[in-house]
Design an enzyme around this catalytic site. Structure first.
Site, PDB file in Angstrom:
ATOM      1  N   SER B  27       1.184   1.437  -0.438  1.00 38.96           N
ATOM      2  CA  SER B  27       1.846   1.927   0.558  1.00 38.96           C
ATOM      3  C   SER B  27       2.696   0.476   1.016  1.00 38.96           C
ATOM      4  CB  SER B  27       1.726   3.370   0.926  1.00 38.96           C
ATOM      5  OG  SER B  27       2.740   3.710   2.205  1.00 38.96           O
ATOM      6  N   HIS B  54       4.276   4.456  -2.842  1.00 40.95           N
ATOM      7  CA  HIS B  54       5.431   5.299  -1.754  1.00 40.95           C
ATOM      8  C   HIS B  54       6.596   4.580  -1.261  1.00 40.95           C
ATOM      9  CE1 HIS B  54       1.301   6.388   0.304  1.00 40.95           C
ATOM     10  NE2 HIS B  54       1.377   7.357  -0.805  1.00 40.95           N
ATOM     11  N   ASP B 147      -3.091   8.050   2.373  1.00 42.43           N
ATOM     12  CA  ASP B 147      -3.377   7.979   0.783  1.00 42.43           C
ATOM     13  C   ASP B 147      -3.886   7.870  -0.269  1.00 42.43           C
ATOM     14  OD1 ASP B 147      -2.617  10.223  -1.444  1.00 42.43           O
ATOM     15  OD2 ASP B 147      -0.557   8.786  -1.859  1.00 42.43           O
TER      16      ASP B 147
END
Lengths: 279, 211
Positions: B27, B54, B147
């Site tokens: 991310s 992401h 996540d």
């Protein structure tokens, strides 16, 4: 057979039971997403395994209602992929303008965000009053939401930005009225939209269309079901009718590729060729 | 040789487990980190690499070009129904979840966000491990949310191998920390060591110790 294989077998039996008892056919859906959704429902209902869910499914229609929502909700937004709507304005609208009357089919419309987006584009381009939009989904619950045209206000900032990037000509707030935490889409946008029940996996042709929108639905289907649906679209489109898919979907790997010409390749806008003799 | 515990293996030979795929989640700070990891692989890398980074939903193909320029492998955005091939890096498209089917093809969905993210690392990891079972390596890199922590749990449960970037070397430490807190991981490594470690794991396999 190990535990994972047994679970896959249970999943297969569950989808068979859904079809035999309730007539909804998920057997040709891509498996990984279906499995995730079923396992989520399993956890939420605190059930030990899919076989226990099978029992509930067969004897409790209320449970089936919840499962159907799990299996059929696809997330959407207004003016999702703004460049797509810009391409519609630039490359499709000029051709549609030549027609006296327009029929548009939005297949798999979910909660309706993209149906209203298209209605706005047609309105601004001066075509709305001679258009009939058929917006269909297999799920009555999402159709009801779509018909109401009520959306959470928390998304409005994003939708307004999308609308502007999509070539919007007005103030986006002209199209809705705000109430506390939600907005209601303007009545005039609903006038030419008919929301109705249609299942792409099991239902057939219901009219001759000038444009079909079906975005981010086919990615959930396996190749066989995709081909079935492409055939349905081919039979439902008039000559030169447009087919609009989601940005990661393509007609090119289907058995019907030859029927469709690219209009805007990168936005997955196709047009049915003239003289499609085979249908 | 690295040692990893394993209950069942369909692909062990002489007590050595062969890995068949690598999944990577990243991310905040991930684009740079991914470049560093992928630059360790030569063009004949014998397994596929599947990546969730992401991104903003409307981002273009910058990430693909950026990674391709730093990596000897083919780097591409994942297509739906695509058959997974060795020596290729598949990157989840912005605003779609990337899933692995058990017949080793890829699926994309617009299912709801998971951990506020689409694509989500958990979705990739959890589906990939059903397909590859113990032959999967999961890698969690820098990121500012949690996540991937559910995904590594399932990788652990099904006997795969987990590598996490050392939070001290991560631009954002929340994601590697969440993974480390979720489960016992096989290696916590500085960013520069992750690529070479993966090469070694893939080439030599990992020694099986029965428990």
């Amino acid at each position: 057979m190990d535990d994972i294989e047994t679970q896959n077998l249970e999943l297969q039996l569950l989808l068979q039971a859904v079809y035999l008892k309730y007539g909804y056919d998920f057997r040709n859906y891509a498996k990984a997403s279906i499995k995730r959704r079923i396992l989520h429902r399993l956890t939420a209902e605190k059930l030990p395994n899919i076989s226990a869910m099978q029992h509930l499914l067969l004897y409790d229609e209320g449970f089936f209602g919840r499962l159907l929502l799990d299996l059929s909700i696809n997330v959407t937004e207004m003016f999702r992929d703004p460049n797509f709507y810009l391409a519609i304005r630039q490359h499709v609208i000029p051709q549609l303008r030549e027609l006296p009357y327009l029929k548009i089919w939005h297949a798999g419309c979910s909660t309706g965000e993209e149906v209203y987006s298209m209605a706005i584009v047609l309105k601004e381009e001066g075509l709305y009053d001679r258009t009939q939009i058929y917006a269909t989904d297999m799920n009555e619950v999402v159709l009801r939401q779509a018909r109401e045209g009520i959306f959470a206000i928390s998304h409005l900032k994003q939708y307004t930005a999308n609308y502007q990037k999509a070539g919007g000509q007005e103030s986006f707030s002209n199209y809705y009225s705000a109430h506390y935490d939600h907005v209601v889409m303007d009545k005039s946008l609903k006038k030419r939209i008919l929301f109705s029940d249609h299942n792409l996996a099991t239902d057939g042709v219901f009219g001759e269309m000038n444009l079909i929108m079906c975005r981010n639905v086919l990615i959930y289907f396996d190749r066989d079901l995709q081909n079935r649906v492409f055939n349905l679209f081919r039979e439902s489109l008039c000559d030169n009718g447009f087919l609009c898919l989601g940005s990661k979907e393509s007609v090119r790997l289907s058995t019907h590729s030859g029927v469709f010409a690219d209009v805007v390749k990168e936005e997955k806008i196709y047009q049915k060729r003239l003289h499609d003799l085979s249908c | 040789m690295h040692v990893c515990p394993l209950r069942q293996s369909m692909n062990k030979k002489n007590g050595v487990k062969k890995f068949k795929a690598v999944v990577v989640g990243a991310s905040a700070g991930g684009i740079k980190a991914l470049g560093t990891v992928l630059s360790a692989f030569s063009a004949d890398f014998p397994v596929p690499i599947l990546v969730v980074q992401h991104l903003h939903p409307n981002s273009d193909s910058y990430l693909i070009h950026m990674l391709a320029s730093q990596c000897a492998l083919t780097v591409k955005q994942a297509d739906e129904k695509e058959a997974i091939e060795a020596g290729t890096v598949y990157v989840a498209p912005p605003n779609y979840h990337l899933l692995v089917e058990e017949d080793f093809t890829l699926s994309l969905t617009v299912d709801p966000r998971v951990n506020f993210s689409r694509p989500s690392v958990d979705v990739l990891f959890e589906t990939a491990v059903y397909a590859y079972r113990e032959a999967l390596i999961g890698v969690v890199l820098t990121g500012a949310n949690g996540d991937g922590s559910q995904g590594v749990k399932l990788i652990r449960k099904l006997g795969g191998y987990i590598v996490v970037q050392d939070p001290a070397t991560a631009e954002a430490e929340a994601m590697p920390r969440a993974a480390i807190a979720a489960v016992r991981v096989d290696r916590i490594l500085a960013l520069e060591q992750i690529g070479p470690h993966l090469v070694q794991l893939i080439n030599r396999g990992c020694q099986i110790t029965d428990i």
